[in-house]
Design an enzyme around this catalytic site. Sequence first.
Site, PDB file in Angstrom:
ATOM      1  N   HIS A  31       0.867  -1.188   0.000  1.00  0.00           N
ATOM      2  CA  HIS A  31       0.000   0.000   0.000  1.00  0.00           C
ATOM      3  C   HIS A  31       0.904   1.240   0.000  1.00  0.00           C
ATOM      4  CE1 HIS A  31      -2.662   3.012   1.935  1.00  0.00           C
ATOM      5  NE2 HIS A  31      -3.666   2.279   1.493  1.00  0.00           N
TER       6      HIS A  31
ATOM      7  N   ASP B 237       2.958  -4.725   8.041  1.00  0.00           N
ATOM      8  CA  ASP B 237       1.795  -3.854   7.892  1.00  0.00           C
ATOM      9  C   ASP B 237       0.570  -4.748   8.033  1.00  0.00           C
ATOM     10  OD1 ASP B 237      -0.394  -2.506   6.958  1.00  0.00           O
ATOM     11  OD2 ASP B 237       0.564  -1.750   5.134  1.00  0.00           O
TER      12      ASP B 237
ATOM     13  N   GLN C  17      -4.605  -5.070   6.904  1.00  0.00           N
ATOM     14  CA  GLN C  17      -5.630  -5.950   6.329  1.00  0.00           C
ATOM     15  C   GLN C  17      -5.649  -7.331   6.971  1.00  0.00           C
ATOM     16  OE1 GLN C  17      -7.928  -4.860   4.523  1.00  0.00           O
ATOM     17  NE2 GLN C  17      -7.105  -2.940   3.730  1.00  0.00           N
TER      18      GLN C  17
ATOM     19  N   LYS D  83     -10.371  -0.518  10.653  1.00  0.00           N
ATOM     20  CA  LYS D  83     -10.536  -1.734   9.837  1.00  0.00           C
ATOM     21  C   LYS D  83     -10.899  -2.934  10.710  1.00  0.00           C
ATOM     22  CE  LYS D  83      -7.204  -0.162   6.377  1.00  0.00           C
ATOM     23  NZ  LYS D  83      -8.037   0.465   5.349  1.00  0.00           N
TER      24      LYS D  83
ATOM     25  N   CYS E 233      -4.917   2.575  -3.598  1.00  0.00           N
ATOM     26  CA  CYS E 233      -3.687   3.112  -2.973  1.00  0.00           C
ATOM     27  C   CYS E 233      -2.549   2.105  -3.090  1.00  0.00           C
ATOM     28  CB  CYS E 233      -3.909   3.493  -1.507  1.00  0.00           C
ATOM     29  SG  CYS E 233      -5.162   4.737  -1.288  1.00  0.00           S
TER      30      CYS E 233
END
Length: 403
Positions: free
Chosen positions: A120, A197, A200, A223, A361
């Site tokens: 991302h 990261d 997600q 999220k 993104c």
Amino acid sequence: MNVTAIRRDFPILAQQVNGHPLAYLDNAASSQHPLQVLEAIQHYYTHDHANIHRGVHTLSHRATDLYEGARETVRAFINAGSLREIVFTRGTTEAINLVAFSFGQRLAPGDEILITTMEHHSNIVPWQLLCERSGAVLRVAPINDAGELLLDEFVQLLGPRTRLVSVAHVSNALGTVNPVKAIVAAARARGIPVLLDGAQAIAHGAVDVRELDCDFYAFSGHKMCGPTGTGVLYGREAILRDMPPWQGGGDMIRTVSFSGTTYNDLPYRLEAGTPHIAGAVGLAAAIRYLTAIGMANIAAWEAELLAYATAALAQIPEVKLIGTARHKAGLVSFNVDGIHPHDLGTVLDQQGVAIRAGHHCAMPVMERFGLAGTARASFAFYNTTGEIDQLVDAVRVAQRMFA
Ligand code: C6P
């Protein structure tokens, strides 16, 4: 898992959009909030709000206890070893920028940071900016046509000048679940720290930072059914201890004088200014909510939704899936022959189906596949197979419109 009962906690899902029942399939962008989270925030503002860490009065103590209690809830959720390892941020983006600005201060010209093609922008641009500041070099590990990291090539890019690896746990544009344990093992064998990261990943299965053995783990509250403007940087204490402050202000100091300022202990040294207290309260409520459902149950149901959606979309020959990794999270990125993803998104919205369309993104991923963008449907535990049927029916409507 009783999805019907769960959906009663999410009044926002029970509405008509453009004359159709809402099918909210944009959870990778932001998930929705159960009443339990909304009530926790309302209760905080109704009864307990004050500034934290400073006040001598009762409300300030209560607010401080709630904020620090939220830190403990986060710590337990990701199984971090210490509260000093949990830094509250505004989200994943700020967590990664924190590492780039603080840890990044020790980088010298010619040092390297290794990422992958599927990152991302939040896990690309902070490193590009750091490279501009420091003279370090950004290296990018390639992916295959299925959207999987080429692990051998990744390992070959780990060199004597690699100072940090920063990789998505799960790709937001492709759904690929990266082999993060193998990535961490390869980097740690060479003494290189790893940032994952987790934007997600965090809401879609159990995350145990000690089992992952990563050095940093970044994620966003919004999220995972929590408020926007909240997030977390987990950092291994041994690394955080040596990291200089990155923002100056209240809370991060011990003493301030014009002859010299001293800094607070972890994690406060990395949290300048009045934080999003109500946000932390909401995030803790979201974690309690997810934990009560069970992260394993969530992962299992979303795997069913992914399998169902993949099979349903395969019935339409003009649909091309982008991202067909063997190990995927609950999202489908796709294009439909002859329909621009933005047009598709607009027609789907007219049918009550909320998806995201565009580059997500993650422009370098789109470039890798030679695409301007994709349509992306992303699932949460409160989604149903009926909503996926609605998605597929809406795609057929769009095909008839653009035929
Ligand atoms: N992806 C999406 O629709 P923030 O904006 O800080 O909460 O999260 C940034 C971010 C970082 N890494 C990954 C893998 C992400 O998916 C995101 C956010 C959203 O895919 C909004 S662009």
